[in-house]
Design a protein around this motif. Structure first.
Motif, PDB file in Angstrom:
ATOM      1  N   THR A 136      53.535  30.901  71.879  1.00  0.00           N
ATOM      2  CA  THR A 136      54.012  30.093  70.732  1.00  0.00           C
ATOM      3  C   THR A 136      52.974  30.138  69.615  1.00  0.00           C
ATOM      4  O   THR A 136      53.556  30.219  68.721  1.00  0.00           O
ATOM      5  CB  THR A 136      54.372  28.789  71.344  1.00  0.00           C
ATOM      6  N   PHE A 137      51.716  29.864  70.128  1.00  0.00           N
ATOM      7  CA  PHE A 137      50.815  29.990  68.997  1.00  0.00           C
ATOM      8  C   PHE A 137      50.462  31.175  68.319  1.00  0.00           C
ATOM      9  O   PHE A 137      50.315  31.120  67.309  1.00  0.00           O
ATOM     10  CB  PHE A 137      49.441  29.502  69.740  1.00  0.00           C
ATOM     11  N   LEU A 138      50.346  32.134  69.418  1.00  0.00           N
ATOM     12  CA  LEU A 138      50.479  33.648  68.260  1.00  0.00           C
ATOM     13  C   LEU A 138      51.570  33.963  67.639  1.00  0.00           C
ATOM     14  O   LEU A 138      51.489  34.502  66.469  1.00  0.00           O
ATOM     15  CB  LEU A 138      50.114  34.622  69.637  1.00  0.00           C
ATOM     16  N   PHE A 139      52.753  33.530  68.200  1.00  0.00           N
ATOM     17  CA  PHE A 139      53.930  33.761  67.135  1.00  0.00           C
ATOM     18  C   PHE A 139      54.020  33.070  66.013  1.00  0.00           C
ATOM     19  O   PHE A 139      54.162  33.714  64.842  1.00  0.00           O
ATOM     20  CB  PHE A 139      54.984  33.375  67.992  1.00  0.00           C
ATOM     21  N   LEU A 140      53.538  31.941  65.967  1.00  0.00           N
ATOM     22  CA  LEU A 140      53.428  30.986  64.835  1.00  0.00           C
ATOM     23  C   LEU A 140      52.378  31.505  63.958  1.00  0.00           C
ATOM     24  O   LEU A 140      52.395  31.423  62.561  1.00  0.00           O
ATOM     25  CB  LEU A 140      53.410  29.454  65.225  1.00  0.00           C
ATOM     26  N   TYR A 141      51.177  31.798  64.446  1.00  0.00           N
ATOM     27  CA  TYR A 141      50.123  32.222  63.665  1.00  0.00           C
ATOM     28  C   TYR A 141      50.343  33.526  63.168  1.00  0.00           C
ATOM     29  O   TYR A 141      50.161  33.823  61.750  1.00  0.00           O
ATOM     30  CB  TYR A 141      49.064  32.569  64.607  1.00  0.00           C
ATOM     31  N   SER A 142      51.103  34.612  63.581  1.00  0.00           N
ATOM     32  CA  SER A 142      51.456  35.636  62.953  1.00  0.00           C
ATOM     33  C   SER A 142      52.506  35.665  61.884  1.00  0.00           C
ATOM     34  O   SER A 142      52.445  36.198  61.144  1.00  0.00           O
ATOM     35  CB  SER A 142      51.912  36.643  64.015  1.00  0.00           C
ATOM     36  N   PHE A 143      53.445  34.760  62.328  1.00  0.00           N
ATOM     37  CA  PHE A 143      54.503  34.478  61.248  1.00  0.00           C
ATOM     38  C   PHE A 143      53.906  33.736  59.985  1.00  0.00           C
ATOM     39  O   PHE A 143      54.233  34.393  58.777  1.00  0.00           O
ATOM     40  CB  PHE A 143      55.536  33.466  61.893  1.00  0.00           C
ATOM     41  N   PHE A 144      52.999  32.966  60.158  1.00  0.00           N
ATOM     42  CA  PHE A 144      52.369  32.218  59.047  1.00  0.00           C
ATOM     43  C   PHE A 144      51.463  33.224  58.227  1.00  0.00           C
ATOM     44  O   PHE A 144      51.468  33.364  57.102  1.00  0.00           O
ATOM     45  CB  PHE A 144      51.368  30.794  59.547  1.00  0.00           C
ATOM     46  N   SER A 145      50.798  34.069  58.989  1.00  0.00           N
ATOM     47  CA  SER A 145      49.925  35.179  58.354  1.00  0.00           C
ATOM     48  C   SER A 145      50.744  36.181  57.532  1.00  0.00           C
ATOM     49  O   SER A 145      50.377  36.603  56.473  1.00  0.00           O
ATOM     50  CB  SER A 145      49.293  35.896  59.416  1.00  0.00           C
ATOM     51  N   LEU A 146      51.775  36.575  58.062  1.00  0.00           N
ATOM     52  CA  LEU A 146      52.943  37.451  57.438  1.00  0.00           C
ATOM     53  C   LEU A 146      53.330  36.733  56.050  1.00  0.00           C
ATOM     54  O   LEU A 146      53.382  37.439  54.999  1.00  0.00           O
ATOM     55  CB  LEU A 146      54.044  37.728  58.392  1.00  0.00           C
ATOM     56  N   TYR A 147      53.807  35.776  56.438  1.00  0.00           N
ATOM     57  CA  TYR A 147      54.172  34.821  55.022  1.00  0.00           C
ATOM     58  C   TYR A 147      53.342  34.652  53.907  1.00  0.00           C
ATOM     59  O   TYR A 147      53.454  35.005  52.734  1.00  0.00           O
ATOM     60  CB  TYR A 147      54.645  33.464  55.522  1.00  0.00           C
ATOM     61  N   ILE A 148      52.033  34.451  54.206  1.00  0.00           N
ATOM     62  CA  ILE A 148      50.895  34.341  53.066  1.00  0.00           C
ATOM     63  C   ILE A 148      50.640  35.822  52.623  1.00  0.00           C
ATOM     64  O   ILE A 148      50.460  35.916  51.408  1.00  0.00           O
ATOM     65  CB  ILE A 148      49.523  33.684  53.687  1.00  0.00           C
ATOM     66  N   SER A 149      50.329  36.683  53.433  1.00  0.00           N
ATOM     67  CA  SER A 149      50.097  38.097  53.057  1.00  0.00           C
ATOM     68  C   SER A 149      51.063  38.495  52.277  1.00  0.00           C
ATOM     69  O   SER A 149      50.892  39.148  50.946  1.00  0.00           O
ATOM     70  CB  SER A 149      49.733  38.860  53.996  1.00  0.00           C
ATOM     71  N   TYR A 150      52.461  38.563  52.736  1.00  0.00           N
ATOM     72  CA  TYR A 150      53.402  39.436  52.124  1.00  0.00           C
ATOM     73  C   TYR A 150      54.205  38.578  50.836  1.00  0.00           C
ATOM     74  O   TYR A 150      54.328  39.107  49.640  1.00  0.00           O
ATOM     75  CB  TYR A 150      54.532  39.906  53.340  1.00  0.00           C
ATOM     76  N   PHE A 151      54.515  37.448  51.217  1.00  0.00           N
ATOM     77  CA  PHE A 151      55.143  36.668  50.166  1.00  0.00           C
ATOM     78  C   PHE A 151      54.608  35.921  49.124  1.00  0.00           C
ATOM     79  O   PHE A 151      55.093  35.627  47.994  1.00  0.00           O
ATOM     80  CB  PHE A 151      56.110  35.846  50.986  1.00  0.00           C
ATOM     81  N   ILE A 152      53.279  35.792  49.150  1.00  0.00           N
ATOM     82  CA  ILE A 152      52.419  35.047  48.305  1.00  0.00           C
ATOM     83  C   ILE A 152      51.322  35.996  47.815  1.00  0.00           C
ATOM     84  O   ILE A 152      51.172  36.382  46.574  1.00  0.00           O
ATOM     85  CB  ILE A 152      51.756  33.952  48.979  1.00  0.00           C
ATOM     86  N   LEU A 153      50.486  36.563  48.325  1.00  0.00           N
ATOM     87  CA  LEU A 153      49.218  37.395  47.930  1.00  0.00           C
ATOM     88  C   LEU A 153      49.641  38.753  47.441  1.00  0.00           C
ATOM     89  O   LEU A 153      49.195  39.296  46.398  1.00  0.00           O
ATOM     90  CB  LEU A 153      48.113  37.432  49.060  1.00  0.00           C
ATOM     91  N   PHE A 154      50.540  39.670  48.048  1.00  0.00           N
ATOM     92  CA  PHE A 154      51.061  40.921  47.985  1.00  0.00           C
ATOM     93  C   PHE A 154      51.663  40.963  46.581  1.00  0.00           C
ATOM     94  O   PHE A 154      51.454  41.956  46.040  1.00  0.00           O
ATOM     95  CB  PHE A 154      51.829  41.235  48.882  1.00  0.00           C
ATOM     96  N   LYS A 155      52.659  39.899  46.195  1.00  0.00           N
ATOM     97  CA  LYS A 155      53.108  40.068  44.698  1.00  0.00           C
ATOM     98  C   LYS A 155      52.056  40.237  43.832  1.00  0.00           C
ATOM     99  O   LYS A 155      52.237  40.973  42.840  1.00  0.00           O
ATOM    100  CB  LYS A 155      54.043  38.754  44.709  1.00  0.00           C
TER     101      LYS A 155
END
Length: 170
Positions: free
Chosen positions: A8-27
């Motif tokens: 659960t911890f790894l899943f939430l960490y991965s999801f949060f990392s993807l969200y920050i990287s792709y939807f916020i910084l990548f743009k």
């Protein structure tokens, strides 16, 4: 219980990392590479159907093909138009930057200020195309600016004003 917690911890960490990287910084990091300004440009150019438009392709030779794609220009017409311009051999590493794309009232080519004496003409280019000295010297008038995803001015459109120039014989 430890495996479930770890998963659960790894899943939430991965999801949060993807969200920050792709939807916020990548743009913001890759905004200039999206070509988003050209999509907005096509929408803006629909207001200028009665004028001739020249788009500079000095720094990006792929603009003509993108404009043809975005305007749904028939591929057969584009192929017939470009066939005589194919000057470089197929296996050459050089790019033919002299290609001219004519798409309805839009012409995509290397910008020349020799066109400044034409009436009802809009020249479009990126931040490096027009200097303040050239704008004043050639009597260009700002028509519009197109911004990229970050809000930075990416493209500018200037209309010509041959009446204000002494060296235009009309």
């Amino acid at each position: 219980l430890l495996k479930i917690f770890l998963f659960t911890f790894l899943f939430l960490y991965s999801f949060f990392s993807l969200y920050i990287s792709y939807f916020i910084l990548f743009k913001y990091e890759k905004a200039e590479n999206y070509g988003y300004a050209y999509v907005k440009l096509i929408n803006k150019l629909s207001e200028y159907k009665d004028k001739q438009i020249i788009i500079d392709l000095a720094r990006d030779p792929g603009i003509g093909i993108r404009i043809a794609y975005l305007t749904n220009y028939p591929p057969e017409k584009m192929q017939n138009q470009l066939r005589p311009q194919l000057k470089t051999p197929y296996y050459s590493s050089t790019i033919n930057t002299d290609e001219v794309y004519k798409i309805n009232n839009i012409e995509v080519k290397p910008l020349s200020f020799g066109d400044k004496c034409k009436k009802d003409l809009i020249m479009v280019g990126d931040n490096l195309t027009f200097s303040q000295k050239q704008i004043e010297e050639h009597g260009l008038k700002l028509e519009f600016k197109i911004q990229d995803l970050t809000g930075k001015d990416e493209l500018q459109g200037y209309s010509t004003n041959p009446e204000s120039l002494n060296n235009c014989s009309q």
